[in-house]
Design a protein around this motif. Structure first.
Motif, mmCIF file in Angstrom:
data_model
loop_
_atom_site.group_PDB
_atom_site.id
_atom_site.type_symbol
_atom_site.label_atom_id
_atom_site.label_comp_id
_atom_site.label_asym_id
_atom_site.label_seq_id
_atom_site.Cartn_x
_atom_site.Cartn_y
_atom_site.Cartn_z
ATOM 1 N N GLN A 128 0.829 -1.202 0.000
ATOM 2 C CA GLN A 128 0.000 0.000 0.000
ATOM 3 C C GLN A 128 0.864 1.253 0.000
ATOM 4 O O GLN A 128 0.569 2.223 -0.719
ATOM 5 C CB GLN A 128 -0.914 -0.003 1.225
ATOM 6 N N GLU B 207 0.810 4.028 -3.005
ATOM 7 C CA GLU B 207 0.453 5.411 -2.685
ATOM 8 C C GLU B 207 1.570 6.369 -3.102
ATOM 9 O O GLU B 207 1.299 7.485 -3.578
ATOM 10 C CB GLU B 207 0.157 5.548 -1.197
ATOM 11 N N THR C 16 0.972 9.354 -5.847
ATOM 12 C CA THR C 16 1.239 10.745 -5.478
ATOM 13 C C THR C 16 2.184 11.400 -6.485
ATOM 14 O O THR C 16 1.972 12.548 -6.897
ATOM 15 C CB THR C 16 1.841 10.832 -4.058
#
Length: 329
Positions: A314, A318, A322
């Motif tokens: 995760q 992420e 981003t």
């Protein structure tokens, strides 16, 4: 290497980033001739597995026919319905409109209510075969080409980039994220943005910059290019710990970025994660980025706590999302 040119003078003219005529020409001269990324071999491992891709602005379906990959125009030759929805799945190559089913040669072999058609002789049926595309694999990646048997083989086309893809494929584990982002810019702007680190300190101040990647060791191989960069000591130590945790069968030093011309990038950070990024032209001023993130392949003896693995995956996903959102701005 690119030819020398006066400083700050464009090699590609400004109009070439938005002109509709240039865009149409690129679809034929670039995307209609090159080997293009279509999907992953793992998604085509079983009979009747399929994936769809876009080649020169047209939809193509790649399908597993009893262990052999074939690629065809994703449109029925009867009334021109789309054969397969965008994405991947498993099923016969059957038209959802009238139920025609195509065989490995792209010829319809099952036609509902066939006796009702006048003049549908075997010769006519064979003339209704789907348009075929070249298809081949390199490591974990599948490529297609519109112009059949015209030009170099996939390995000849990839050159040294093919060696890099095969090497990185040895280290790729499970896919942990798939993400789509729309950039409101020409596809060349999006690709060019991946080919320089000049913007990292300003656009990615809170993400990529923190890895401490330094330098721009560029290497050119035909139309393809790659660059490597060492990272700071703290990042390297962290990555080495991850590699030891996974007992990964493959790794590299630092950050490695491979462009496969025209619109595919394959990247890795020490072999602790892998990114496959496809930049598809949607219009002269719109580009769709599809990003796939893979975890490292763990050694056979590794039994990782699922909760810990999920947390790391995760975090990796992420981070990538981003970075793309920052680039989108």
């Amino acid at each position: 290497p690119p030819p020398p040119h006066p400083p700050m003078q464009p090699l590609i003219q400004p109009r070439d980033y938005f002109d509709p005529d240039v865009y149409r020409a690129e679809q034929s001269a670039v995307f209609g001739r090159a080997w293009l990324f279509a999907g992953f071999a793992a998604d085509l491992a079983q009979p009747n597995d399929y994936v769809t891709a876009r080649v020169g602005g047209r939809s193509v379906v790649v399908q597993n026919f009893d262990g052999e990959l074939r690629a065809y125009a994703n449109v029925c030759s009867h009334r021109f319905a789309r054969l397969k929805p965008e994405g991947q799945g498993n099923g016969l190559l059957r038209c959802p409109y009238h139920g025609w089913i195509y065989n490995r040669d792209g010829v319809p072999y099952s036609i509902p209510s066939r006796p009702r058609f006048d003049g549908l002789t075997p010769e006519v049926v064979r003339s209704l075969r789907l348009r075929a595309y070249d298809v081949d694999t390199c490591g974990a990646l599948v490529f297609v080409r519109a112009r059949r048997d015209d030009g170099p083989s996939l390995r000849e086309y990839l050159g040294g980039a093919g060696d890099a893809i095969e090497e990185m494929s040895r280290g790729m584990g499970a896919r942990i994220d798939r993400n789509e982002v729309t950039f409101f810019s020409n596809w060349k702007v999006a690709v060019e943005n991946t080919l320089e680190s000049y913007h990292v300190g300003f656009v990615h101040e809170n993400t990529f910059k923190k890895l401490g990647a330094k330098g721009m060791d560029f290497r050119f191989d035909g139309p393809h290019s790659a660059w490597k960069a060492p990272v700071d000591a703290a990042t390297e130590a962290q990555m080495r710990k991850l590699l030891a945790l996974y007992k990964a069968p493959w790794s590299t030093d630092g950050y490695y970025h491979q462009l496969v011309f025209p619109n595919l990038t394959v990247v890795t950070l020490f072999g602790t994660s892998f990114g496959i990024q496809l930049f598809e032209p949607v219009s002269p001023t719109e580009t769709r980025l599809t990003s796939h993130i893979f975890a490292p392949r763990a050694g056979a003896e590794v039994r990782m706590n699922p909760a810990v693995a999920e947390l790391m995956n995760q975090s990796t996903a992420e981070f990538a999302r981003t970075v793309f959102d920052e680039d989108k701005v």
